[in-house]
Scaffold this active site. Structure first.
Site, PDB file in Angstrom:
ATOM      1  N   LYS A 142     -49.012  -4.312   2.548  1.00  0.00           N
ATOM      2  CA  LYS A 142     -48.157  -3.246   2.022  1.00  0.00           C
ATOM      3  C   LYS A 142     -46.678  -3.650   2.002  1.00  0.00           C
ATOM      4  O   LYS A 142     -45.845  -2.935   1.432  1.00  0.00           O
ATOM      5  CB  LYS A 142     -48.357  -1.977   2.844  1.00  0.00           C
ATOM      6  CG  LYS A 142     -49.751  -1.378   2.687  1.00  0.00           C
ATOM      7  CD  LYS A 142     -49.976  -0.202   3.600  1.00  0.00           C
ATOM      8  CE  LYS A 142     -51.350   0.423   3.350  1.00  0.00           C
ATOM      9  NZ  LYS A 142     -52.462  -0.506   3.588  1.00  0.00           N
TER      10      LYS A 142
ATOM     11  N   VAL B 188     -58.140  -3.404   7.923  1.00  0.00           N
ATOM     12  CA  VAL B 188     -59.205  -3.863   8.810  1.00  0.00           C
ATOM     13  C   VAL B 188     -60.205  -2.732   9.018  1.00  0.00           C
ATOM     14  O   VAL B 188     -59.823  -1.565   9.158  1.00  0.00           O
ATOM     15  CB  VAL B 188     -58.652  -4.362  10.165  1.00  0.00           C
ATOM     16  CG1 VAL B 188     -57.937  -5.673   9.993  1.00  0.00           C
ATOM     17  CG2 VAL B 188     -57.731  -3.345  10.808  1.00  0.00           C
TER      18      VAL B 188
END
Length: 608
Positions: free
Chosen positions: A408, A446
């Site tokens: 990001k 994740v």
């Protein structure tokens, strides 16, 4: 008492058997015409025969085994014990000077081996029969096993021995064309993976067991996608590296999860270089109670550090990871520290006391929507906090500093992503300021981390839906927490200073496909049983995540799953002035403007 009773019963049975064998061997040897002197010789030899065989049977633990789980090992033990007993009996008879005809020893050996082995076999099946009768009221579930290999054979054998009343194997599935229509353990191989839907419908299969622990995850994904719409219970085994040979058991099966669908092949690490910079060193992990931080702690402890400092500002999460690691490794080398990266004075106290050699910086504010409504909180934690801990690492002589970043941070549209890119620049500048080796590792989402989409979908499924997806075209990269943490350790060993390492995230996954697969794996049909609701992009969100900016080059490294993307040079004085300017901000808009000055590619996707 029950255990000793069975052992005593077996000893008594063996004594009776050996006495019968002794005299029956005479009967066979002399065709029933036995002279009295041989009967007298065998009577005198009987105590030696019993002692010899019972000593060897006991020494092979044939009175302390659990015969319900008997297999080839027990057969081998019977053969070794009987052979040893025969040899010992022969030696004893030669020593005392009372030798029997040699053929008697051979006949006695053969009869004793057969009798003892047959007795154990009957005991094994008697126990199994008793257990099956006790479960005779269970419903029998038709089962299809995918994988006609070693694991599939073991699973089939265990079902036939211990779960016959609850499960019925209808057949195997295997892609090896040479195995088709053959029998394995009396069960036919019915087809390949493409035949699964037909076989499930024809045989009324209710449970599918994927017994292929050693194949590539791409194969498992394909099989799960075939099985998911069939509304069967789907179970699978852990990966082969998680199994010991004797642990391929029904008890090790677990329901197929979205993690199995997204999992990738096992990582191969350069353990030598990882050991070199972690073994015998003092290691500090910030954010040690978080998803990534706690897994890094687990991975570090396997490398035997001199000391591991678990640092975090949340006492409960630090307590939990400290308890977990202490149970396995003891408390001598593990130190919990409640401290915040935002407090430089506190950090200097921690670094001054423990003098860490290696620092993993995993502490960060990472929730995108929350940081959009309070950007200064993101700046204080992600920017000032990173600067504080990176500075402390340099001032107190740490050898390596590894920061965890995010995809990001690339062309950010969120405050969280922008602050993480500023943190990357801070770490890059620190590498030119101190002799410490500073490294940044950037990766995507994740599986199972706090605040990620999968736990959210699970909660929504438990509530009966709907599952909320922001946009039908939204995609994300995923990897497992252990995979990400292992690659962070590997990148820490490879870094020379100033690099940004990118982890190979594989192919991006559509969140809509993820939602549909999770619904199917739960036994429902998307839209029919569980609706999917489109909510629109939230503030700060992107449709597509990136791992590289247009201005960054990337190059391969020695590890196939790690790439290097050096950041552009940053003027340290200019960056320091810009970061200091945050302290004069009076509102959120001013914070956004400074972030945009530092990162020209930062374009918020909403108006603050």
């Amino acid at each position: 008492m029950r255990r000793y009773f069975l052992s005593g019963l077996l000893v008594l049975a063996d004594i009776v058997l050996l006495v019968m064998v002794a005299f029956f061997s005479l009967y066979i040897r002399f065709d029933g015409n036995i002279e009295y002197k041989y009967i007298e010789q065998m009577t005198n030899a009987l105590p030696f025969l019993l002692c010899a065989y019972l000593i060897m049977l006991g020494g092979s633990h044939l009175y302390t085994r659990i015969w319900r789980y008997a297999g080839m090992r027990e057969v081998g033990a019977v053969l070794r014990a009987a052979t040893g007993g025969a040899v010992l009996f022969y030696i004893c008879m030669q020593i005392i000077g009372n030798p029997l005809p040699r053929s008697i020893y051979i006949i006695t050996y053969l009869l004793a081996t057969g009798g003892i082995g047959l007795g154990r076999l009957l005991l094994h099946y008697a126990i199994l029969r008793f257990r099956q009768c006790a479960r005779s009221d269970c419903e029998t579930i038709p089962v299809l096993i995918v994988g006609a290999g070693d694991a599939g054979a073991v699973i089939a054998r265990e079902i036939s021995q211990f779960h016959k009343k609850s499960r019925k194997i209808v057949g195997f599935i295997d892609d090896d064309l040479q195995k088709q229509n053959h029998l394995m353990g009396g069960v036919r191989i019915l087809g390949t993976r493409t035949d699964i839907p037909r076989i499930v419908h024809t045989h009324g299969v209710k449970e599918i067991i994927i017994a292929m622990p050693s194949v590539r995850h791409a194969v498992i994904r394909d099989i799960i996608e075939i099985c998911a719409p069939l509304k069967c219970q789907i179970n699978t085994l852990p990966g082969v590296y998680q199994l010991l040979d004797h642990e391929v058991l029904i008890s090790r099966l677990h329901p197929v999860s979205i993690e199995d669908l997204l999992a990738r092949d096992e990582i191969h690490l350069d353990t030598t270089h990882i050991q070199e910079y972690l073994t015998g060193k003092v290691v500090l992990v910030s954010g040690a109670g978080g998803s990534i931080g706690s897994e890094i702690c687990r991975q570090v402890m396997r490398r035997k550090p001199k000391q591991l400092i678990l640092m975090g500002h949340g006492e409960n999460s630090i307590y939990l990871i400290h308890q977990e690691l202490s149970q396995e490794y003891g408390t001598a080398h593990i130190v919990p520290v409640i401290a915040s990266v935002r407090d430089l004075n506190q950090l200097e106290g921690v670094f001054g006391q423990y003098r860490p050699d290696v620092v993993f910086h995993a502490a960060a504010h990472k929730h995108v929507p929350l940081m959009e409504i309070q950007p200064m909180a993101a700046v204080v934690n992600n920017v000032f906090g990173t600067r504080n801990i990176a500075k402390a690492a340099g001032q107190y002589g740490a050898e390596r500093f590894i920061m965890i970043s995010t995809d990001k941070a690339v062309n950010p549209t969120s405050v969280m992503g922008a602050t993480k890119q500023v943190a990357e620049k801070v770490v890059h500048v620190m590498n030119d300021t101190y002799p410490t080796t500073y490294i940044t590792v950037r990766f995507g989402n994740v599986l199972g981390s706090r605040g990620s989409v999968i736990p959210l979908f699970r909660r929504q499924l438990a509530a009966g839906g709907p599952l909320t997806v922001t946009d039908p075209e939204m995609t994300r990269y995923f990897m497992t927490i252990p995979e990400a943490s292992q690659l962070v350790l590997q990148a820490g060993a490879m870094g020379k200073g100033g690099e940004v390492f990118l982890l190979d995230m594989g192919e991006p996954v559509k969140i809509m496909d993820l939602a549909r697969n999770m619904i199917r794996l739960s036994g429902y049909e998307p839209e029919q049983d569980i609706p999917i609701q489109i909510t629109g992009l939230r503030p700060g969100e992107k449709l597509y995540e990136e791992l590289l900016t247009a201005g960054e080059g990337t190059s391969k490294t020695a590890h196939t799953k790690i790439f290097e993307a050096p950041l552009e040079q940053v003027d340290g004085t200019w960056l320091k002035e810009k970061i200091s300017a945050f302290m004069d901000c009076r509102n959120d808009m001013e914070v956004i403007h400074i972030l945009q000055e530092i990162i020209p590619t930062y374009h918020p996707n909403h108006n603050v």
